[in-house]
Design a protein around this motif. Structure first.
Motif, PDB file in Angstrom:
ATOM      1  N   PHE A 234      -3.427 -43.213 -28.058  1.00 55.09           N
ATOM      2  CA  PHE A 234      -2.331 -44.186 -27.982  1.00 55.09           C
ATOM      3  C   PHE A 234      -1.268 -43.781 -29.007  1.00 55.09           C
ATOM      4  CE2 PHE A 234      -0.279 -48.316 -28.525  1.00 55.09           C
ATOM      5  CZ  PHE A 234      -0.423 -48.951 -27.303  1.00 55.09           C
ATOM      6  N   THR A 235      -0.019 -43.744 -28.578  1.00 58.89           N
ATOM      7  CA  THR A 235       1.036 -43.255 -29.470  1.00 58.89           C
ATOM      8  C   THR A 235       1.851 -44.396 -30.076  1.00 58.89           C
ATOM      9  OG1 THR A 235       2.634 -43.005 -27.664  1.00 58.89           O
ATOM     10  CG2 THR A 235       1.221 -41.112 -28.152  1.00 58.89           C
ATOM     11  N   GLY A 236       2.471 -44.085 -31.208  1.00 55.56           N
ATOM     12  CA  GLY A 236       3.322 -45.053 -31.901  1.00 55.56           C
ATOM     13  C   GLY A 236       4.595 -44.378 -32.380  1.00 55.56           C
ATOM     14  N   ALA A 237       5.504 -45.166 -32.902  1.00 59.41           N
ATOM     15  CA  ALA A 237       6.761 -44.622 -33.424  1.00 59.41           C
ATOM     16  C   ALA A 237       6.472 -43.637 -34.560  1.00 59.41           C
ATOM     17  CB  ALA A 237       7.649 -45.742 -33.925  1.00 59.41           C
ATOM     18  N   ARG A 238       7.203 -42.539 -34.591  1.00 60.74           N
ATOM     19  CA  ARG A 238       6.959 -41.505 -35.586  1.00 60.74           C
ATOM     20  C   ARG A 238       7.618 -41.805 -36.926  1.00 60.74           C
ATOM     21  NH1 ARG A 238       5.039 -36.999 -32.999  1.00 60.74           N
ATOM     22  NH2 ARG A 238       5.651 -35.682 -34.748  1.00 60.74           N
ATOM     23  N   GLN A 239       8.547 -42.735 -36.922  1.00 60.98           N
ATOM     24  CA  GLN A 239       9.165 -43.134 -38.195  1.00 60.98           C
ATOM     25  C   GLN A 239       9.199 -44.652 -38.292  1.00 60.98           C
ATOM     26  OE1 GLN A 239      12.360 -40.780 -40.115  1.00 60.98           O
ATOM     27  NE2 GLN A 239      12.685 -39.934 -38.073  1.00 60.98           N
ATOM     28  N   ILE A 240       8.034 -45.271 -38.131  1.00 58.03           N
ATOM     29  CA  ILE A 240       7.983 -46.724 -38.146  1.00 58.03           C
ATOM     30  C   ILE A 240       8.397 -47.271 -39.500  1.00 58.03           C
ATOM     31  CG2 ILE A 240       5.564 -47.036 -38.904  1.00 58.03           C
ATOM     32  CD1 ILE A 240       7.371 -48.998 -36.116  1.00 58.03           C
ATOM     33  N   LEU A 241       8.226 -46.494 -40.552  1.00 54.89           N
ATOM     34  CA  LEU A 241       8.545 -47.001 -41.883  1.00 54.89           C
ATOM     35  C   LEU A 241      10.035 -46.934 -42.159  1.00 54.89           C
ATOM     36  CD1 LEU A 241       5.553 -45.193 -43.597  1.00 54.89           C
ATOM     37  CD2 LEU A 241       5.736 -47.643 -43.187  1.00 54.89           C
ATOM     38  N   GLU A 242      10.619 -45.738 -42.016  1.00 58.79           N
ATOM     39  CA  GLU A 242      11.993 -45.508 -42.453  1.00 58.79           C
ATOM     40  C   GLU A 242      12.990 -45.363 -41.315  1.00 58.79           C
ATOM     41  OE1 GLU A 242       9.657 -43.411 -41.930  1.00 58.79           O
ATOM     42  OE2 GLU A 242      10.148 -41.310 -42.320  1.00 58.79           O
TER      43      GLU A 242
ATOM     44  N   ALA B  48      -2.056 -45.953 -21.827  1.00 61.50           N
ATOM     45  CA  ALA B  48      -1.942 -46.857 -22.982  1.00 61.50           C
ATOM     46  C   ALA B  48      -2.689 -48.165 -22.734  1.00 61.50           C
ATOM     47  CB  ALA B  48      -0.474 -47.138 -23.278  1.00 61.50           C
ATOM     48  N   VAL B  49      -2.618 -48.654 -21.517  1.00 64.44           N
ATOM     49  CA  VAL B  49      -3.289 -49.903 -21.176  1.00 64.44           C
ATOM     50  C   VAL B  49      -4.804 -49.699 -21.193  1.00 64.44           C
ATOM     51  CG1 VAL B  49      -3.536 -51.683 -19.409  1.00 64.44           C
ATOM     52  CG2 VAL B  49      -1.300 -50.605 -19.790  1.00 64.44           C
ATOM     53  N   SER B  96      -1.256 -54.830 -19.876  1.00 63.45           N
ATOM     54  CA  SER B  96      -0.950 -54.269 -18.557  1.00 63.45           C
ATOM     55  C   SER B  96       0.303 -54.878 -17.930  1.00 63.45           C
ATOM     56  CB  SER B  96      -2.143 -54.438 -17.607  1.00 63.45           C
ATOM     57  OG  SER B  96      -2.333 -55.784 -17.243  1.00 63.45           O
ATOM     58  N   SER B  97       0.689 -56.085 -18.368  1.00 63.04           N
ATOM     59  CA  SER B  97       1.756 -56.831 -17.673  1.00 63.04           C
ATOM     60  C   SER B  97       3.138 -56.210 -17.788  1.00 63.04           C
ATOM     61  CB  SER B  97       1.851 -58.253 -18.243  1.00 63.04           C
ATOM     62  OG  SER B  97       0.653 -58.939 -18.084  1.00 63.04           O
ATOM     63  N   HIS B  98       3.381 -55.509 -18.870  1.00 59.61           N
ATOM     64  CA  HIS B  98       4.747 -55.061 -19.157  1.00 59.61           C
ATOM     65  C   HIS B  98       4.884 -53.566 -18.922  1.00 59.61           C
ATOM     66  CE1 HIS B  98       8.603 -56.164 -20.742  1.00 59.61           C
ATOM     67  NE2 HIS B  98       8.506 -55.481 -21.853  1.00 59.61           N
ATOM     68  N   PHE B  99       3.772 -52.927 -18.540  1.00 60.35           N
ATOM     69  CA  PHE B  99       3.782 -51.459 -18.464  1.00 60.35           C
ATOM     70  C   PHE B  99       4.805 -50.938 -17.471  1.00 60.35           C
ATOM     71  CE2 PHE B  99       2.406 -47.515 -16.481  1.00 60.35           C
ATOM     72  CZ  PHE B  99       2.450 -46.679 -17.576  1.00 60.35           C
ATOM     73  N   ILE B 100       4.836 -51.576 -16.310  1.00 61.31           N
ATOM     74  CA  ILE B 100       5.636 -51.031 -15.230  1.00 61.31           C
ATOM     75  C   ILE B 100       7.078 -51.549 -15.269  1.00 61.31           C
ATOM     76  CG2 ILE B 100       5.282 -52.689 -13.352  1.00 61.31           C
ATOM     77  CD1 ILE B 100       4.510 -48.918 -13.167  1.00 61.31           C
ATOM     78  N   GLU B 101       7.365 -52.406 -16.262  1.00 61.41           N
ATOM     79  CA  GLU B 101       8.748 -52.889 -16.477  1.00 61.41           C
ATOM     80  C   GLU B 101       9.261 -53.693 -15.291  1.00 61.41           C
ATOM     81  OE1 GLU B 101      10.443 -52.394 -19.227  1.00 61.41           O
ATOM     82  OE2 GLU B 101       9.465 -50.711 -20.208  1.00 61.41           O
ATOM     83  N   GLN B 102       8.373 -54.374 -14.599  1.00 60.72           N
ATOM     84  CA  GLN B 102       8.792 -55.153 -13.437  1.00 60.72           C
ATOM     85  C   GLN B 102       8.575 -56.646 -13.643  1.00 60.72           C
ATOM     86  OE1 GLN B 102      10.726 -53.840 -11.113  1.00 60.72           O
ATOM     87  NE2 GLN B 102       9.401 -53.072  -9.496  1.00 60.72           N
ATOM     88  N   ASP B 103       8.138 -57.042 -14.819  1.00 56.30           N
ATOM     89  CA  ASP B 103       7.872 -58.453 -15.071  1.00 56.30           C
ATOM     90  C   ASP B 103       9.183 -59.183 -15.341  1.00 56.30           C
ATOM     91  OD1 ASP B 103       7.664 -56.646 -17.378  1.00 56.30           O
ATOM     92  OD2 ASP B 103       7.470 -58.466 -18.559  1.00 56.30           O
ATOM     93  N   ASP B 104       9.109 -60.508 -15.321  1.00 57.63           N
ATOM     94  CA  ASP B 104      10.330 -61.310 -15.359  1.00 57.63           C
ATOM     95  C   ASP B 104      11.017 -61.258 -16.726  1.00 57.63           C
ATOM     96  OD1 ASP B 104       9.001 -63.175 -17.044  1.00 57.63           O
ATOM     97  OD2 ASP B 104       8.442 -64.445 -15.372  1.00 57.63           O
ATOM     98  N   ASP B 210       3.849 -45.754 -27.086  1.00 64.76           N
ATOM     99  CA  ASP B 210       3.145 -46.758 -26.280  1.00 64.76           C
ATOM    100  C   ASP B 210       3.258 -48.189 -26.820  1.00 64.76           C
ATOM    101  OD1 ASP B 210       2.172 -44.702 -24.642  1.00 64.76           O
ATOM    102  OD2 ASP B 210       0.389 -44.411 -25.890  1.00 64.76           O
ATOM    103  N   SER B 211       4.068 -48.424 -27.819  1.00 64.32           N
ATOM    104  CA  SER B 211       4.032 -49.701 -28.555  1.00 64.32           C
ATOM    105  C   SER B 211       4.343 -50.914 -27.701  1.00 64.32           C
ATOM    106  CB  SER B 211       5.000 -49.653 -29.729  1.00 64.32           C
ATOM    107  OG  SER B 211       4.782 -48.499 -30.502  1.00 64.32           O
ATOM    108  N   LYS B 212       5.128 -50.750 -26.651  1.00 67.01           N
ATOM    109  CA  LYS B 212       5.486 -51.921 -25.854  1.00 67.01           C
ATOM    110  C   LYS B 212       4.238 -52.596 -25.306  1.00 67.01           C
ATOM    111  CE  LYS B 212       9.476 -52.278 -23.626  1.00 67.01           C
ATOM    112  NZ  LYS B 212      10.542 -52.208 -22.583  1.00 67.01           N
ATOM    113  N   GLN B 213       3.246 -51.807 -24.912  1.00 68.16           N
ATOM    114  CA  GLN B 213       1.984 -52.391 -24.418  1.00 68.16           C
ATOM    115  C   GLN B 213       1.266 -53.145 -25.531  1.00 68.16           C
ATOM    116  OE1 GLN B 213       3.072 -49.273 -22.688  1.00 68.16           O
ATOM    117  NE2 GLN B 213       3.651 -51.105 -21.593  1.00 68.16           N
ATOM    118  N   LEU B 214       1.375 -52.601 -26.738  1.00 69.46           N
ATOM    119  CA  LEU B 214       0.740 -53.263 -27.873  1.00 69.46           C
ATOM    120  C   LEU B 214       1.450 -54.584 -28.185  1.00 69.46           C
ATOM    121  CD1 LEU B 214      -1.476 -52.911 -30.024  1.00 69.46           C
ATOM    122  CD2 LEU B 214       0.174 -51.633 -31.406  1.00 69.46           C
TER     123      LEU B 214
END
Lengths: 464, 464
Positions: A234-242, B48-49, B96-104, B210-214
């Motif tokens: 699972f990936t995250g932002a590469r510069q989440i801090l700065e 990611a999901v 899983s709800s936001h992955f495909i970017e089709q939710d309201d 992948d943060s949007k799923q998180l």
């Protein structure tokens, strides 16, 4: 490609090994671990902590009737001696660690590392069968990262945000990431997932609400989640801090990226961490020690004192200012007047004193003699130094100044292993989470932590 | 004592009943629920999901070999048809709800309510045996609260923070709190615990991480946690939204507390929520519809077009600006040029088109003909209105303006139940999470949701 501060810090956390860490730092880490266990045990029975435990037990794995688990690896809930999954154990032990306000603190970052780092690394070390050295190495990684993130976020951050919740999430991710042997790239992703979950607002202080337990619980658990996800790709932002839309951009006005990588591998911020000696908010400690000093030097009793002016930094006024007459024990720990009252009347501001005497008539009378003023020198050197200054006006007309340059428990005035044991045993006895013999067995085991090939249960059998 | 905005909003959420809600709002809530199920199913198989599901299944209750559970109440994971505890089911379905970017999406608050509200209420309704009316009422409470919190936090918040993560945590707490029948006082505490956990930073967009799923996973789960804790007596800040060290103090420069209580009980913000028609970031939709309009009006083909100027609001530039040549399907959905390229070349910017054609040579060539400029009118009316404006320069020298005042899926241009079914069925087929007959049975059940005395499993048996 240039290397960013986040990359440098993530790489350090991922690649840190036991051999990289100087012997005195390892010994100090053991001291901080033992001190933390005392705090984690002290949360037993607290309403807010118990609520979090109940939630986790309802939502998590169910122990089988035999007490064994079907989940892969089980982690220990220190206060109740039950087990659950590492995620939920980290949440519960995180909740209990900060309740009694006796866990360690790093002055420069105003960050409580133990409460968020140890719950996460103990849970994962137990569940995955890792060694004492692995646990210590991971904890050091967590301390070094979390303290630097706290310093980076700065004082503007701390005015609104509970740094232990925010920087703590990244610290827990760094610690667990080290334990899970993440690559530097994976660790960077773990930072990204941790930082984007970072939260914790001071607003709850106004109402003496339970949020502090939630902040440490979630920092430990969310950081663990971030590290596990990174291990799974699972990936995250590469510069989440700065980065331009990262933590500092959203939650700080004075962030300094150079702080993130300050002397990595040569400066050991863990060894700068202070043990808490008084059972109150750390912002009250310098003045408490200064008052003790002036009372001892001039052989004063509380009845001799007409007024105390506590000379403090702005952060103390921001955090403590809202409380005047405390309505709860917890508010008492954030009341400068109450803390100085216990020191003056009882000579000690410990867990038991707060529980029994925070509204004691003599303590309350002394409380009303205390005022806080902003001190230019104290404020300028804070948070690198926590100078304590008080001015005492006596009933017989003397004006006496008290001062300490380093409060009890700070690195230059640290606790011995005997003092640490005494403190932890007092905390365990206070909550009833462990007997004296339980604690004696634990100390014997813990002072040899680096020799143990597997971190097993710290306390076996039913709760004391 | 004066009543604070937080108190008024919490009291509304706690006391809202099915009878309070106008019939058309209930019908719209059913539409949004069915639309959400399509999105939740669409996340099946996404890396990611799946990582978040694996984590939750490792850390949560273990189904017994029979498939039954020993935990009190089990909640359904829509994409895999497994069950777990409500906390972890909310986390997985939120992911899983936001992955495909089709939710309201609610335009005024730039907030995606379904992705955080429905995962939490479905899980709790299933686990605690509540009715369809209870589920709908709780969902309305979540929408009304979350949308107002998003509006309150304002545009300065959205520049750095993913409002669906932050306001979404409070929305989920409000929804679950209604379902758990919290008192107004308990609901206020639930808000406090939710707001102090609120997080989500846009920094991940830069790296297509992948943060949007998180964010949606954690908003749903953390809000649920806050409500459960409040039901168990856990307290939170009483003014977490508008207080001096609360969410707005820490994360907004233009917060307006009046937005929190705007026409509660008479304005139904849920009914202002838009269905997403294109499978891309909402910020691209107005321009996409405007381009479609001008191409239809003038019978243009993509090869006829030399240049497109998309006239947008500042938020679109902030969110979309970082991506030029997309490296992933997800980045393609945030690339204005790619979206307009799919519209121009394929006539549709749907899930399948993004997967197959986001780097198609003709689409890529069209992408490079697109530029975004800030438009004064569009920016001024945003986010209350999402006006779409494009200027098209043709190869034969014409300059043509396209405009839509309300994009497809917005309340004044909403989807029919037939269109909603078609969209949800396409999403289920895309991921393979449900067969056509599964979906037909689900629609027959869902359009009578308010009549069902118990919300059971939506999909039974093995995954399609």
């Amino acid at each position: 490609m240039t290397t960013t501060p986040s990359q440098t810090l993530a790489s350090f956390a991922a690649t840190l090994t036991f051999q990289d860490i100087p012997e005195p730092v390892i010994r100090r880490a053991e001291n901080l671990f033992v001190d933390w266990v005392g705090s984690a045990l002290a949360g037993k029975g607290a309403r807010a902590v118990t609520a979090i435990e109940r939630f986790c037990m309802a939502m998590g794995p169910v122990p089988e009737p035999t007490g064994s688990h079907t989940v892969q690896g089980a982690a220990e809930i220190l206060m109740s001696r039950r087990t659950t999954s590492p995620y939920l154990a980290a949440m519960i032990n995180g909740a209990s660690s900060h309740f009694i306000e006796q866990d360690d603190v790093h002055n420069g970052s105003v960050f409580h590392p133990a409460a968020v780092v140890f719950p996460a690394v103990l849970a994962v070390a137990q569940a995955t069968g890792r060694s004492g050295r692995d646990l210590l190495t991971a904890a050091v990684a967590g301390y070094e990262v979390g303290i630097r993130v706290g310093e980076f976020l700065g004082r503007s951050h701390y005015r609104i945000f509970h740094t232990t919740g925010t920087a703590g999430t990244v610290a827990a991710a760094a610690a667990v990431g080290n334990l899970l042997q993440l690559t530097p790239e994976q660790m960077l992703h773990a930072f990204g997932s941790a930082g984007t979950q970072a939260s914790g607002l001071w607003e709850f202080l106004r109402d003496a609400a339970d949020s502090k337990q939630l902040h440490t619980a979630k920092a430990a658990a969310d950081g663990l989640l971030a590290a596990y996800l990174a291990a799974d790709g699972f990936t995250g932002a590469r510069q989440i801090l700065e980065g331009a839309q990262g933590m500092a951009a959203g939650m700080s006005q004075d962030a300094d990226p150079a702080k993130l990588t300050d002397r990595l591998g040569t400066r050991w911020a863990l060894a700068e961490t202070s043990f808490k000696f008084h059972a109150s908010c750390r912002h009250t400690h310098p003045a408490a020690d200064a008052l003790l000093a002036v009372m001892r030097e001039h052989d004063l009793r509380h009845a001799d004192i007409a007024q105390v002016v506590a000379r403090v930094h702005q952060g103390a006024i921001d955090v403590l200012g809202a409380v005047t007459v405390p309505q709860t024990v917890h508010q008492g720990k954030f009341s400068m007047g109450t803390v100085l009252g216990l020191i003056a009347v009882k000579g000690v501001a410990g867990v038991r004193e707060f529980e029994q005497d925070y509204l004691h008539p003599e303590v309350a009378a002394f409380r009303d003699k205390v005022e806080m003023v902003l001190d230019e020198e104290v404020d300028r050197t804070y948070p690198v130094r926590w100078i304590g200054k008080v001015t005492v006006h006596t009933n017989d007309g003397r004006v006496l100044d008290g001062r300490v340059d380093e409060p009890k428990g700070d690195p230059g005035n640290t606790l011995s292993r005997e003092e640490i044991e005494q403190k932890a045993s007092r905390l365990a006895a206070f909550s009833g989470a462990a007997s004296a013999s339980d604690m004696a067995a634990f100390y014997a085991w813990a002072w040899r932590l680096a020799d143990h090939p597997h971190v097993g249960r710290l306390f076996s059998g039913a709760s004391a």
